[in-house]
Design an enzyme around this catalytic site. Sequence first.
Site, PDB file in Angstrom:
ATOM      1  N   GLU A 125     -22.167  18.415  16.712  1.00 21.99           N
ATOM      2  CA  GLU A 125     -21.459  18.081  17.962  1.00 21.99           C
ATOM      3  C   GLU A 125     -20.940  19.351  18.619  1.00 21.99           C
ATOM      4  OE1 GLU A 125     -18.648  14.907  17.172  1.00 21.99           O
ATOM      5  OE2 GLU A 125     -20.245  13.577  16.521  1.00 21.99           O
ATOM      6  N   HIS A 247     -13.567  12.290  27.539  1.00 26.70           N
ATOM      7  CA  HIS A 247     -14.895  12.414  26.935  1.00 26.70           C
ATOM      8  C   HIS A 247     -15.902  12.553  28.068  1.00 26.70           C
ATOM      9  CE1 HIS A 247     -18.459  11.759  24.574  1.00 26.70           C
ATOM     10  NE2 HIS A 247     -17.730  11.785  23.470  1.00 26.70           N
ATOM     11  N   ARG A 293     -15.499  20.248  24.711  1.00 22.27           N
ATOM     12  CA  ARG A 293     -15.452  19.044  25.540  1.00 22.27           C
ATOM     13  C   ARG A 293     -14.765  19.229  26.881  1.00 22.27           C
ATOM     14  NH1 ARG A 293     -14.134  13.921  21.897  1.00 22.27           N
ATOM     15  NH2 ARG A 293     -16.196  14.233  20.989  1.00 22.27           N
ATOM     16  N   HIS A 354     -10.024   9.713  26.765  1.00 21.78           N
ATOM     17  CA  HIS A 354     -10.555   9.440  25.426  1.00 21.78           C
ATOM     18  C   HIS A 354      -9.544   9.666  24.310  1.00 21.78           C
ATOM     19  CE1 HIS A 354     -13.636   9.111  22.380  1.00 21.78           C
ATOM     20  NE2 HIS A 354     -13.463  10.362  21.976  1.00 21.78           N
ATOM     21  N   ARG A 389      -9.124  19.104  21.514  1.00 20.79           N
ATOM     22  CA  ARG A 389      -9.606  18.720  20.184  1.00 20.79           C
ATOM     23  C   ARG A 389     -11.108  18.961  20.036  1.00 20.79           C
ATOM     24  NH1 ARG A 389     -11.960  13.783  18.068  1.00 20.79           N
ATOM     25  NH2 ARG A 389     -11.905  13.017  20.200  1.00 20.79           N
TER      26      ARG A 389
HETATM   27  P1  FAD Z   1      -6.133   3.530  15.639  1.00 18.72           P
HETATM   28  O1  FAD Z   1      -7.390   3.483  14.883  1.00 18.72           O
HETATM   29  O2  FAD Z   1      -6.205   3.439  17.103  1.00 18.72           O
HETATM   30  O3  FAD Z   1      -5.185   2.392  15.106  1.00 18.72           O
HETATM   31  C1  FAD Z   1      -3.994   2.070  15.782  1.00 18.72           C
HETATM   32  C2  FAD Z   1      -3.376   0.857  15.127  1.00 18.72           C
HETATM   33  O4  FAD Z   1      -2.045   0.728  15.611  1.00 18.72           O
HETATM   34  C3  FAD Z   1      -4.068  -0.460  15.443  1.00 18.72           C
HETATM   35  O5  FAD Z   1      -4.109  -1.234  14.267  1.00 18.72           O
HETATM   36  C4  FAD Z   1      -3.135  -1.124  16.451  1.00 18.72           C
HETATM   37  O6  FAD Z   1      -3.146  -2.534  16.406  1.00 18.72           O
HETATM   38  C5  FAD Z   1      -1.798  -0.623  15.966  1.00 18.72           C
HETATM   39  N1  FAD Z   1      -0.725  -0.617  16.968  1.00 18.72           N
HETATM   40  C6  FAD Z   1      -0.643   0.080  18.125  1.00 18.72           C
HETATM   41  N2  FAD Z   1       0.537  -0.185  18.737  1.00 18.72           N
HETATM   42  C7  FAD Z   1       1.196  -1.060  17.948  1.00 18.72           C
HETATM   43  C8  FAD Z   1       2.448  -1.726  18.041  1.00 18.72           C
HETATM   44  N3  FAD Z   1       3.290  -1.554  19.076  1.00 18.72           N
HETATM   45  N4  FAD Z   1       2.804  -2.582  17.053  1.00 18.72           N
HETATM   46  C9  FAD Z   1       1.979  -2.809  15.991  1.00 18.72           C
HETATM   47  N5  FAD Z   1       0.779  -2.191  15.852  1.00 18.72           N
HETATM   48  C10 FAD Z   1       0.399  -1.332  16.822  1.00 18.72           C
HETATM   49  N6  FAD Z   1     -12.819  10.528  16.489  1.00 18.72           N
HETATM   50  C11 FAD Z   1     -13.573  11.196  15.611  1.00 18.72           C
HETATM   51  O7  FAD Z   1     -13.058  12.004  14.833  1.00 18.72           O
HETATM   52  N7  FAD Z   1     -14.915  10.974  15.564  1.00 18.72           N
HETATM   53  C12 FAD Z   1     -15.546  10.104  16.381  1.00 18.72           C
HETATM   54  O8  FAD Z   1     -16.746   9.911  16.282  1.00 18.72           O
HETATM   55  C13 FAD Z   1     -14.769   9.408  17.341  1.00 18.72           C
HETATM   56  N8  FAD Z   1     -15.348   8.566  18.215  1.00 18.72           N
HETATM   57  C14 FAD Z   1     -14.561   7.820  19.045  1.00 18.72           C
HETATM   58  C15 FAD Z   1     -15.143   6.882  19.873  1.00 18.72           C
HETATM   59  C16 FAD Z   1     -14.374   6.062  20.669  1.00 18.72           C
HETATM   60  C17 FAD Z   1     -15.014   5.070  21.580  1.00 18.72           C
HETATM   61  C18 FAD Z   1     -12.963   6.197  20.626  1.00 18.72           C
HETATM   62  C19 FAD Z   1     -12.099   5.306  21.451  1.00 18.72           C
HETATM   63  C20 FAD Z   1     -12.374   7.157  19.821  1.00 18.72           C
HETATM   64  C21 FAD Z   1     -13.156   7.975  19.035  1.00 18.72           C
HETATM   65  N9  FAD Z   1     -12.593   8.942  18.211  1.00 18.72           N
HETATM   66  C22 FAD Z   1     -13.375   9.636  17.333  1.00 18.72           C
HETATM   67  C23 FAD Z   1     -11.149   9.072  18.089  1.00 18.72           C
HETATM   68  C24 FAD Z   1     -10.681   8.336  16.833  1.00 18.72           C
HETATM   69  O9  FAD Z   1     -11.417   7.133  16.711  1.00 18.72           O
HETATM   70  C25 FAD Z   1      -9.211   8.006  16.881  1.00 18.72           C
HETATM   71  O10 FAD Z   1      -8.469   9.125  17.225  1.00 18.72           O
HETATM   72  C26 FAD Z   1      -8.742   7.532  15.512  1.00 18.72           C
HETATM   73  O11 FAD Z   1      -9.545   6.479  15.079  1.00 18.72           O
HETATM   74  C27 FAD Z   1      -7.297   7.094  15.591  1.00 18.72           C
HETATM   75  O12 FAD Z   1      -6.953   6.485  14.381  1.00 18.72           O
HETATM   76  P2  FAD Z   1      -5.474   5.993  14.172  1.00 18.72           P
HETATM   77  O13 FAD Z   1      -5.415   5.406  12.811  1.00 18.72           O
HETATM   78  O14 FAD Z   1      -4.531   7.061  14.529  1.00 18.72           O
HETATM   79  O15 FAD Z   1      -5.262   4.859  15.286  1.00 18.72           O
HETATM   80  C1  SIN Z   2     -18.376  10.976  19.983  1.00 22.42           C
HETATM   81  O1  SIN Z   2     -19.062  10.341  19.194  1.00 22.42           O
HETATM   82  O2  SIN Z   2     -18.800  11.630  20.931  1.00 22.42           O
HETATM   83  C2  SIN Z   2     -16.895  10.932  19.788  1.00 22.42           C
HETATM   84  C3  SIN Z   2     -16.520  12.000  18.879  1.00 22.42           C
HETATM   85  C4  SIN Z   2     -15.051  12.262  18.981  1.00 22.42           C
HETATM   86  O3  SIN Z   2     -14.366  11.761  19.858  1.00 22.42           O
HETATM   87  O4  SIN Z   2     -14.588  13.048  18.156  1.00 22.42           O
END
Ligand code: FAD
Ligand code: SIN
Length: 544
Positions: A125, A247, A293, A354, A389
């Site tokens: 990437e 993104h 990015r 993103h 990032r």
């Molecule tokens: P999340 O996985 O967002 O979990 C948040 C949790 O908090 C959920 O369970 C939600 O219900 C809960 N929550 C929120 N507010 C409240 C509240 N008030 N009360 C109770 N619960 C609450 N990153 C990478 O490193 N590689 C990738 O390939 C990548 N691809 C991505 C593709 C997409 C489409 C997106 C959107 C993001 C991508 N990212 C990627 C970023 C990455 O997915 C996220 O940064 C990461 O998953 C965040 O994880 P987290 O556990 O912090 O939060």
């Molecule tokens: C992607 O698959 O392009 C998302 C990767 C990321 O947000 O880190």
Amino acid sequence: MTHNAQISSDFLVIGGGIAGLTFAIKAAEAGTVTVLTKAGSSEANTAYAQGGIASVWSVEDTFESHIEDTIRAGAGLCDRAAVETIVREGPEAIRELIRLGTRFTRVGTEGAEVDSEQEYDLGQEGGHSHRRVLHAQDLTGREIMRALTEAAAARPNIRTLENHVAINLLVETATAGKPGACWGAYALDRETHEIRKVISRATMLATGGAGKVYLYTTNPDIASGDGVAMAYRAGASVANLEFYQFHPTCLYHPAAKSFLISEALRGEGAILKLPDGTPFMKRYHPDAELAPRDVVARAIDSEMKRHGLDFVYLDLSHRDADFIRRRFPNIFKRCLSFGYDLTKGPIPVVPAAHYMCGGVQTDLDAHTSIPRLYAAGEVAMTGLHGANRLASNSLLEAAVMGRRGFAAAREIVASGGGAPPEFPQWDPGRAIRSEERVMITQSWDEIRRLMWNYVGIVRSDRRLERALRRIELIKDEIHRYYWDHLLDADTIELRNLAMVAELVVRSAMSRRESRGLHYNIDHPETGGPEWVHPTILQKPDLRI
Ligand code: FAD
Ligand code: SIN
């Protein structure tokens, strides 16, 4: 609506994505755990991750290389200690995901058993100088969520409450300008409409990002910045919120809801083109499509504005059709459902909000500035990402920091350390049921649109000032609405969105230079050493 139910456990985890579940699964070894998720268990940014999780895995790769790539992308603002720690602990955090059942794609074996962990397929990437992204085809996040939710469900010490929205943190009164300790949160049960006190000795905030603050976002609906808003209201320091990552490539189609086209496509050779087929990225950066990015998103934005385009094209059709279908089965199918065949020609793409690089400020043990409150994952700002990032570093950070947060929180739970004070039951006062939903939808739309137009990829002093004036007005209206009406999930989210929008704008206004993801046409140059520090905001008075 009743407000007298109480739940108690040793650990409260607000959020069930990769950060929250990694923490919860470990915490279940040390005590009882309550996990709150504001929607169903599978609805988290994590479940949408496509490209994968970055870590040094190949023998040809080195920690030093991953560290330098991360720091280069971060445009001078990464905290070296955070980068070193998270990068070096990456492989172990990934091994743990594998032990918990995550099945990453292996080289050419389509799931067959292999002898060596080196046989995992590694994606490429932008900004990475080696192949180092472990992935599960193009549905990495869904596979990680499957494994983690199954592992959590198998642990009797973990109680998951779906459809419970945390509203405010339960914090003791501040003394001598220092925030009081956190003992849990108030949460709304969306099904029964009860507001419960959830008491805990250690609270892990893992609520993910805030993409919903922008009109166009790759994030699912849960991403409304609740954690940042709750922590800030409780007196925690938040930092670097001006660095919102866009993104570069989401599918441009009215029904596609900013469906992400993974950076991994560019890693496999996809080229960005104008409608006449001319590639343009080489004019912006020697690494062209694989530039960091921020550079790619700004280049697309600039080409769209220069030529009056609604989108640009991304073309992978020069690669073998079987390879495309095998490597990107989900993206291939989704594009086809909108009438675009990735194997036959280019697809239209646009940037969308993103990832929140800033967040609740933590140290490397996930401590926030509030005692007993920890934060990990996208909601947190450890210093890893700096001003931009590096792709696939966020799943890595969340997995590492979920583990580190547990190690710290375990200490405080084990030490006992007194009983929680008596917090009052939630008092709805004279609030009545709202008959005016339009108040919510209108404010919601206004915030998201003005953030997109004034606080997006390219900013200016005037746009930021306008944005702030409007947000202050909307916040004032929301404040009155909030206390006059019985709470529901939409009202909680709207109040948080407005708070986060204001914090993003205030952070952007205070950085009078351009760096990484923050680009202001009135200050287009990157500033000197006086700007090499995080932008930290904390409530002036520490009242809740
Ligand atoms: P999340 O996985 O967002 O979990 C948040 C949790 O908090 C959920 O369970 C939600 O219900 C809960 N929550 C929120 N507010 C409240 C509240 N008030 N009360 C109770 N619960 C609450 N990153 C990478 O490193 N590689 C990738 O390939 C990548 N691809 C991505 C593709 C997409 C489409 C997106 C959107 C993001 C991508 N990212 C990627 C970023 C990455 O997915 C996220 O940064 C990461 O998953 C965040 O994880 P987290 O556990 O912090 O939060
Ligand atoms: C992607 O698959 O392009 C998302 C990767 C990321 O947000 O880190």
